[in-house]
Design an enzyme around this catalytic site. Sequence first.
Site, PDB file in Angstrom:
ATOM      1  N   LYS A  37      44.827  62.765  39.886  1.00 27.76           N
ATOM      2  CA  LYS A  37      44.635  61.335  39.622  1.00 27.76           C
ATOM      3  C   LYS A  37      43.322  60.886  40.248  1.00 27.76           C
ATOM      4  O   LYS A  37      43.173  60.886  41.470  1.00 27.76           O
ATOM      5  CB  LYS A  37      45.799  60.528  40.177  1.00 27.76           C
ATOM      6  CG  LYS A  37      47.133  60.841  39.496  1.00 27.76           C
ATOM      7  CD  LYS A  37      48.259  60.014  40.081  1.00 27.76           C
ATOM      8  CE  LYS A  37      49.587  60.343  39.402  1.00 27.76           C
ATOM      9  NZ  LYS A  37      50.727  59.587  39.999  1.00 27.76           N
ATOM     10  N   SER A 143      59.969  70.449  58.493  1.00 28.07           N
ATOM     11  CA  SER A 143      58.649  69.818  58.604  1.00 28.07           C
ATOM     12  C   SER A 143      58.501  68.659  57.626  1.00 28.07           C
ATOM     13  O   SER A 143      58.029  68.852  56.518  1.00 28.07           O
ATOM     14  CB  SER A 143      57.557  70.859  58.341  1.00 28.07           C
ATOM     15  OG  SER A 143      57.858  71.609  57.167  1.00 28.07           O
ATOM     16  N   LYS A 196      68.344  74.925  50.867  1.00 31.05           N
ATOM     17  CA  LYS A 196      68.736  73.839  51.777  1.00 31.05           C
ATOM     18  C   LYS A 196      68.670  72.489  51.072  1.00 31.05           C
ATOM     19  O   LYS A 196      69.372  71.544  51.447  1.00 31.05           O
ATOM     20  CB  LYS A 196      67.883  73.854  53.040  1.00 31.05           C
ATOM     21  CG  LYS A 196      66.375  73.809  52.818  1.00 31.05           C
ATOM     22  CD  LYS A 196      65.811  72.417  52.733  1.00 31.05           C
ATOM     23  CE  LYS A 196      64.323  72.458  52.432  1.00 31.05           C
ATOM     24  NZ  LYS A 196      63.703  71.127  52.357  1.00 31.05           N
ATOM     25  N   THR A 253      66.661  68.492  56.841  1.00 30.79           N
ATOM     26  CA  THR A 253      66.721  67.950  55.485  1.00 30.79           C
ATOM     27  C   THR A 253      68.041  67.241  55.219  1.00 30.79           C
ATOM     28  O   THR A 253      68.103  66.320  54.398  1.00 30.79           O
ATOM     29  CB  THR A 253      66.514  69.077  54.450  1.00 30.79           C
ATOM     30  OG1 THR A 253      65.390  69.857  54.829  1.00 30.79           O
ATOM     31  CG2 THR A 253      66.256  68.508  53.067  1.00 30.79           C
ATOM     32  N   SER A 259      64.033  62.709  54.044  1.00 35.49           N
ATOM     33  CA  SER A 259      64.347  63.735  53.049  1.00 35.49           C
ATOM     34  C   SER A 259      64.578  63.122  51.675  1.00 35.49           C
ATOM     35  O   SER A 259      65.484  62.311  51.484  1.00 35.49           O
ATOM     36  CB  SER A 259      65.603  64.505  53.488  1.00 35.49           C
ATOM     37  OG  SER A 259      66.115  65.273  52.428  1.00 35.49           O
TER      38      SER A 259
END
Length: 347
Positions: A37, A143, A196, A253, A259
């Site tokens: 973009k 992370s 996960k 998560t 998340s």
Amino acid sequence: MSNKKEKVAVIGAGSWGTALAMVLADNEHEVRLWGHKQEQIEEINRFHTNQKYLPNIQLSESIIGYSSLQEALEDIEVIILAVPTKAIREVLGKIREFQLSKLTIVHVSKGIEPDTLLRISEMIEEEMPNDLLNAVVVLSGPSHAEEVSLRHPTTVTVSSHDEAAAKRVQDLFMNQNFRVYTNLDVIGVEIGGALKNIIALAAGISDGLGYGDNAKAALITRGLAEIARLGTKMGANPLTFLGLSGIGDLIVTCTSVHSRNWRAGNMLGKGMKLEEVLENMGMVVEGVRTTKAAHQLSEKYAVRMPITDELYRVLFNEYHPKDAVDNLMGRLKTNEMEDLTNLLIIE
């Protein structure tokens, strides 16, 4: 932290790609951040911000944005591939058109391709000819981009079949805020990172239904057992799932409002339809595609994955989340220790 300064291209200017570009810039590497973009790239270069993905975060002026993929990759040996799983083949196809030298490709996405059932490293190896591919490295672990961009302490794992390549990437990223471990179990690291997201969707649904910590703890624990059962059957070391890319990533998560997968599940639990959730999110929710792929993998390898099976029904068969929970709670009794012990038998 390595003293060697390198040119690195980060392909994908979303939240995670931008946060990793910040880590590389902190380490004084020459960082090129590519996005498709033009307006976003102009914002990065003019104001040194990326407000849509990392609001109120100031980027280093040394991070240069590119809208031309060819220009971003000129004289580059290492790229960080930070695009959604569904876009990987398209982006690699464009790279093939003009790339002349070998690349080390570090992929930081977490997913499995439905139908082909390929892990991302396998997709990369399939798309890139040998004369253009030096090595594939996986970066995974607990992370959130939002926290990495604030330079909060974070630990991750890098994995590759090429140990030297893994250590090179470890050196690229390692600093006082971003600690990097190596692990040569590529299958385990990729499977842990991908699956996960399924359990995070389920955890969000549980919270959306109004259930408490007991239910979420059960989902995380039994979800890890599912991930390890499938991963081990696919050739992973079961001990990998006790590390950063396994239980570490699973915890962060399933328990954080950062998340995307938890937030999407939370909306589903509160009664929204999948189409509404995805439109409301405005960003890719990798767990949806991965649930389909994991369901197919469980059938291929004849592995029991009850949480995945019930989530598949909710996502693709319009099954009510409360009924899925009732099915899980009403399953036949079994022995937990026997189940876990079987995972640790490495043939």
